[in-house]
Design an enzyme around this catalytic site. Structure first.
Site, PDB file in Angstrom:
ATOM      1  N   SER A  91       0.853  -1.323  -0.036  1.00 29.74           N
ATOM      2  CA  SER A  91       0.030  -0.067  -0.066  1.00 29.74           C
ATOM      3  C   SER A  91       0.715   1.321  -0.019  1.00 29.74           C
ATOM      4  O   SER A  91       1.597   1.628  -0.961  1.00 29.74           O
ATOM      5  CB  SER A  91      -0.921  -0.025   1.340  1.00 29.74           C
ATOM      6  OG  SER A  91      -1.966   1.109   1.079  1.00 29.74           O
ATOM      7  N   ASP A 229      -1.988   6.602  -3.378  1.00 26.68           N
ATOM      8  CA  ASP A 229      -1.010   5.853  -2.782  1.00 26.68           C
ATOM      9  C   ASP A 229      -0.445   4.698  -3.666  1.00 26.68           C
ATOM     10  O   ASP A 229      -0.658   4.883  -4.720  1.00 26.68           O
ATOM     11  CB  ASP A 229      -1.412   5.463  -1.550  1.00 26.68           C
ATOM     12  CG  ASP A 229      -2.189   4.127  -1.702  1.00 26.68           C
ATOM     13  OD1 ASP A 229      -2.917   4.120  -2.581  1.00 26.68           O
ATOM     14  OD2 ASP A 229      -2.424   3.251  -0.695  1.00 26.68           O
ATOM     15  N   ASP A 231      -0.784   1.666  -4.171  1.00 33.97           N
ATOM     16  CA  ASP A 231      -1.790   0.593  -4.732  1.00 33.97           C
ATOM     17  C   ASP A 231      -2.862   1.207  -5.108  1.00 33.97           C
ATOM     18  O   ASP A 231      -3.834   0.601  -5.650  1.00 33.97           O
ATOM     19  CB  ASP A 231      -1.820  -0.485  -3.893  1.00 33.97           C
ATOM     20  CG  ASP A 231      -2.590  -0.266  -2.600  1.00 33.97           C
ATOM     21  OD1 ASP A 231      -2.255   0.801  -2.192  1.00 33.97           O
ATOM     22  OD2 ASP A 231      -3.122  -1.316  -2.188  1.00 33.97           O
ATOM     23  N   ASP A 233      -5.662   2.368  -3.698  1.00 36.06           N
ATOM     24  CA  ASP A 233      -6.831   2.172  -3.156  1.00 36.06           C
ATOM     25  C   ASP A 233      -6.983   3.496  -2.418  1.00 36.06           C
ATOM     26  O   ASP A 233      -8.234   3.905  -1.964  1.00 36.06           O
ATOM     27  CB  ASP A 233      -6.902   1.146  -1.851  1.00 36.06           C
ATOM     28  CG  ASP A 233      -5.863   1.359  -1.096  1.00 36.06           C
ATOM     29  OD1 ASP A 233      -4.916   1.924  -1.083  1.00 36.06           O
ATOM     30  OD2 ASP A 233      -5.977   0.503   0.112  1.00 36.06           O
TER      31      ASP A 233
HETATM   32 MG    MG Z   1      -3.124   1.556  -0.177  1.00 34.53          MG
END
Ligand code: MG
Length: 430
Positions: A91, A229, A231, A233
């Site tokens: 993440s 960020d 990844d 999400d």
């Molecule tokens: Mg993330």
């Protein structure tokens, strides 16, 4: 053994998260599901962990579809066509970290029950070992990005804004700039070449990491800026004046537009939304986007989010989706105009946060609880939150670090309440 933290399995690559561990998690997941889709963010260690995980999955007889380097919400969206989804990501953590996060068909992160099942298989070494003629097969899943993009484009209208996108050299690089161009926007990109060293900035989309985005939005007279960020999400924004939009403000911005009956937010969320959404049921949860998603699923809410930048739109997916959030934000600004003016109509209450090192969080929290008892309306969902007439104080143990965190919000007494909470915490951690 507790393998799963509040964000799945995460740690230092090749130290805490090793190929051996990934192989075993692969055995366990492969014993429970006949097929999985697997994706990864651009971390230098992700491919190594992916291969080990795939070997474990195949050994247990599970078929594997490789979706390649894609964002977490794209992988979670693809999981609906498989038994479950596996995302190799850490993440927003720095480059040296890696992790494994598991996703249900519904697009929701594995809940505690599903995590316990995996742990129990690992503890008992009770995984399946396939016969030679039942070993799983590997396939390529090339369509995940297209499918996710099309689902988003189906939901949002056209837009012709000027947008600066900072992907932080993360997984969003392969989708957000293209998607916004498809919507009709003029897109300038920053850090939009995937690179596991994250050379452009730290992957966490907090204000101190986004000075280039702020200055670029201002210098190009763009309508807004978007940051993700590692990844994707998460999504955070910069307004057309080059100002970073705080998490609480962004949450309120989406919540007032999405809420019909019910929303879910964590216990550390500002009272702004209580004041703005007087007729909406607001469920508060433990801190962590998976708890928000679980609650949304339960209450059939229309929106949920965390001030950290994780926004959940259940009409799209129960996975926080920074890419859909970016497209939806662009759609709103296109329709309603002048982002900074829209933001200025949302109140902002003074908030103060701090963290204090603490080795025995349990003992310290017990002491804090005693001192907090007479302060106000007490909520012990996650740490201790005392709500008073003119503000609230939350003291909670960090879910990932040996620290106690304080959050205070009050229009008139922010410093005073913070000093009071700090005094109690300092005594408790002695
Ligand atoms: Mg993330």
């Amino acid at each position: 053994m507790s393998l799963f933290g509040s964000s799945g399995i995460r740690g230092l690559a090749n130290k805490e998260i090793t190929p051996e561990l990934a192989l075993k998690v692969g055995y366990a997941v492969g014993s429970m599901y006949g097929s999985v889709v697997i994706g990864k963010d651009p971390r230098t260690s992700a491919e190594m962990i992916e291969h080990a995980m795939i070997a474990g999955l195949l050994s247990a007889g599970c078929n594997v579809a490789r979706a390649g380097m894609i964002p977490t919400p794209t992988l979670a969206f693809a999981a609906k066509n498989f038994g479950c989804g596996v995302m190799i990501t850490a993440s927003h953590n720095p480059s040296e970290y890696v992790g494994i996060k598991l996703w249900s068909k519904s697009g929701m992160a594995f809940d505690t029950g599903q995590q316990d099942e995996i742990e129990s298989i690992l503890e008992k070494s009770a995984w399946k070992v396939a016969q030679w003629n039942n070993i799983g097969k590997v396939d390529i899943e090339p369509g995940a990005i297209k499918e996710h993009s099309e689902a988003i484009l189906d939901k949002v209208g056209k837009a012709s804004l000027k947008v600066v996108v900072d992907c932080g050299c993360g997984a969003a690089s392969v989708i957000t700039p293209y998607l916004l161009r498809e919507m009709g926007c003029r897109v300038f990109t920053l850090n939009s070449q995937p690179d596991g060293h994250f050379p452009g900035r730290y992957p966490e989309p907090v204000e101190e990491n986004l000075s280039l985005l702020k200055s670029t939005v201002a210098a190009t007279n763009a309508d807004l800026g978007i940051a993700h960020d590692g990844d994707a999400d998460r999504m955070m924004a910069v307004d057309n004046k080059g100002r970073f939009v705080s998490g609480d403000k962004m949450l309120a911005f989406f919540a007032v537009r999405e809420a019909r009956n019910a929303i879910a937010v964590p216990v550390d969320t500002s009272r702004i939304i209580d004041d703005l959404l007087a007729r909406i049921k607001i469920s508060r949860t433990k801190v962590g986007d998976v708890y928000v998603a679980e609650e949304l699923n339960k209450i059939h809410g229309e929106f949920g989010g965390e001030p950290s930048g994780a926004w959940i739109f259940p009409g799209m997916s129960l996975c926080p989706d920074g890419i859909y959030a970016a497209a939806r934000l662009v759609e709103i600004v296109e329709k309603e105009g002048d982002f900074s003016r829209l933001l200025d109509s949302i109140p902002q209450y003074p908030v103060k946060r701090g963290a204090f090192p603490c080795s025995d969080k349990k003992k310290a929290m017990a002491e804090v609880a005693e001192r907090f008892a007479e302060l106000g309306n007490i909520n012990t969902l996650d740490g201790i939150r005392a709500d008073m007439e003119d503000g609230w104080v939350l003291v909670r143990p960090s879910g990932t670090e040996p620290k106690i965190r304080i959050t205070v919000e009050s229009v008139n007494r922010c410093d005073e309440l913070y000093a009071m909470a700090e005094g109690i915490v300092r005594k408790a951690i002695l």
